[in-house]
Design an enzyme around this catalytic site. Structure first.
Site: not given
Ligand code: IFG
Length: 531
Positions: A343
């Protein structure tokens, strides 16, 4: 109904106490049917051949015998004794001796089935005793987890229970399908104490999980002491950090090292994650110089993602990153160092490539193998880097190309393996961006064929991440992890040929009473007929 105290009955009871005599017939002469079946194990063993004539009954005279000359085997013996003594009230002495006695549990190294590799074992249950053979202590330890599950649920009690302790007779040959069978705990959004992490480790070990990935840094909190940047924890892990300002909390180096040892004694390797170049607000709100404009952004306690990025063109960024990687690598005996990479929406593609080109080599420089969320696949990383798939689709071109180049992948599809997904719309904890995940969703997929172009030979293993935005306590961890973590553990360990939902849900139902004895606050999914 009160049993008549006949002479035969008294004699039978007396005989039962003789070492080595393990009656498989009660005084009515019928075959004794143990409550547990040899196949009642999670994860499902590769091979299990029951022999109802060979039930073993633990007795006050049972000895635990370990491979002479192996301190590691002795430790496995001591750990087994520590599990069995409270509920039985039996002494269960542990001795490193060649001599076999009647009523012995033997933990032996070597001369096991060649198929079992480094983590497998062979378990033989006979009337005179139980033998577990393995090539390593890790294999013996795995075998003792199976033996523990073959005893009645009351074995999990912390005080003596008045009952017989029968292990169903037969032979098991067992070994894992995948080398990497992991769980992840997010300490950044909410800090979980070392004792909570240890309690989770105790549960993971029973399902033959062998890696624990600790998500140590993120926008809301920095949770690992770094000597060269001390404010990271005193401020970034200080009061008010975490989602809803629930902090403070961080692991001192001593606490991190202690966790490493606690996990290693249960044959679990710790995988530390320092998330970068995104998810870095805790560091950047602590050290203004880490920001391109030299201005520290305010700390964040909400759960938005994708707004932060290290400053790709400033040299101090790479001094910071190298200091952190060096210090974390120095205190991590395990082979992996996870650098996140997810992200990075505030980092341009070009800058992301530039950043990874400089940072991935640092991980190798300090003797570690880099892992990262699957976004790292797009930078054409070294073939030994490990992308971790967290997508919700069955295609990912960058990942398939990485697999074709030889990268091994950890499978953590968010709509199957993310333990922070709600079970359904009524689940009080968790998120739902990847959809609701009931137990069957967590079980009914195949890591070896889930993503197009990423075949079983490219899969290092599986991992069940538990993000902590909505978690606060150990009960919260347990509620989200059980019963889905055992599903992921079975996908990582058991042979694909044995994958069967009806069998799994039956075996899972048998785990329920064991969790109750251990006060594990699990979710009673309507998909399982709990005992
Ligand atoms: N995506 C984010 C996490 C977390 C997650 C919660 C990943 C690799 C959503 N990144 O999963 O930091 O916020 O479900």
């Amino acid at each position: 109904m009160r049993q008549r105290r006949t002479l035969a009955g008294v004699l039978t009871v007396a005989a039962l106490c003789l070492p080595g005599f393990t009656a498989t017939a009660d005084d009515a002469g019928t075959t004794h049917v143990p409550e547990r079946q040899l196949t009642d194990v999670v994860p499902a063993p590769v091979e299990a051949k029951p022999d109802p004539r060979a039930d073993f009954r633990l007795s006050p005279f049972t000895l635990i015998r370990t491979q002479p000359g192996s301190a590691e085997a002795k430790r496995v013996g001591e750990q087994l004794a520590a599990v069995l003594r409270p509920a039985t009230g039996y002494p269960l002495p542990v001795a490193a001796t060649k001599r076999s006695w009647p009523s012995t549990i033997s933990l032996l190294l070597g001369k096991a089935d060649p198929r079992i590799g480094d983590e497998g074992y062979r378990l033989d249950v006979a009337r005179r005793g139980v033998t577990i053979r393995a090539n390593t202590a890790a294999g013996l330890f795995a075998g003792t987890q199976t033996l523990r599950q073959l005893l009645p649920a009351e074995i999990e009690a912390d005080r003596p229970q008045r009952r017989t302790w029968t292990v169903p007779g037969g032979k098991i040959v067992d070994y894992p399908r995948f080398a990497y069978r992991g769980a992840m705990l997010d300490l950044a959004r909410h800090f979980h104490t070392p004792d909570e992490v240890k309690a989770y480790i105790d549960e993971l070990a029973q399902y033959k999980i062998n890696h624990l990935h600790l998500h140590l840094t993120d926008d809301q909190g920095w949770r690992i002491q770094i000597d060269s940047w001390p404010e990271l924890t005193t401020t970034g892990g200080g009061p008010g950090t975490g989602v809803d300002g629930e902090g403070p909390g961080y692991l001192t180096k001593a606490e991190y090292t202690d966790l490493i040892g606690y996990a290693a004694a249960r044959h679990i390797t710790i995988v530390p994650e320092i998330d970068m170049p995104g998810h870095t607000n805790a560091a950047q709100s602590t050290y203004a110089e880490l920001n391109c404009d030299g201005v520290a952004p305010p700390p964040r306690t909400d759960i938005e993602v994708g707004y932060s990025s290290l400053c790709i063109d400033k040299e101090i960024t790479y001094t910071f990153v190298e200091d952190v990687i060096r210090e974390v690598a120095e205190m991590t005996p395990g082979p992996y160092l996870h650098i996140g990479g997810d992200e990075a929406h505030a980092t341009t593609e070009e800058d992301y490539q530039k950043f990874m080109d400089r940072v991935l080599p640092m991980v190798y420089k300090y003797g570690k193998r880099p892992a990262g969320w699957n976004e790292i696949a797009k930078v054409d990383p070294p073939a030994s880097a490990v992308p971790q798939f967290w997508g919700t689709t069955n295609t990912n071109a960058d990942l398939a190309e990485a697999a074709a180049r030889g990268n091994q992948v950890i499978m953590s599809p968010a709509n199957k393996a993310y333990l922070d997904m709600k079970y359904d719309q009524n689940t009080p904890l968790g998120l739902s961006w990847a959809g609701y995940t009931e137990v069957r969703d967590a079980y009914d997929w195949d890591p070896g064929s889930h993503v197009e172009g990423v075949g079983a030979e490219s899969v290092l293993g599986v991992e069940a991440p538990l993000w902590s935005e909505t978690l606060r306590t150990l009960d919260d961890i347990e509620y989200m992890a059980f019963p889905r973590l055992p599903a992921i553990a079975e996908l990582g360990w058991s042979a694909r040929a044995s994958h069967d939902w009806e069998s799994f849900r039956e075996r899972l139902a048998e785990q329920g009473p064991r969790w109750e004895w251990r006060d594990v606050d699990f979710y009673r999914s309507p998909q399982v007929d709990w005992r």
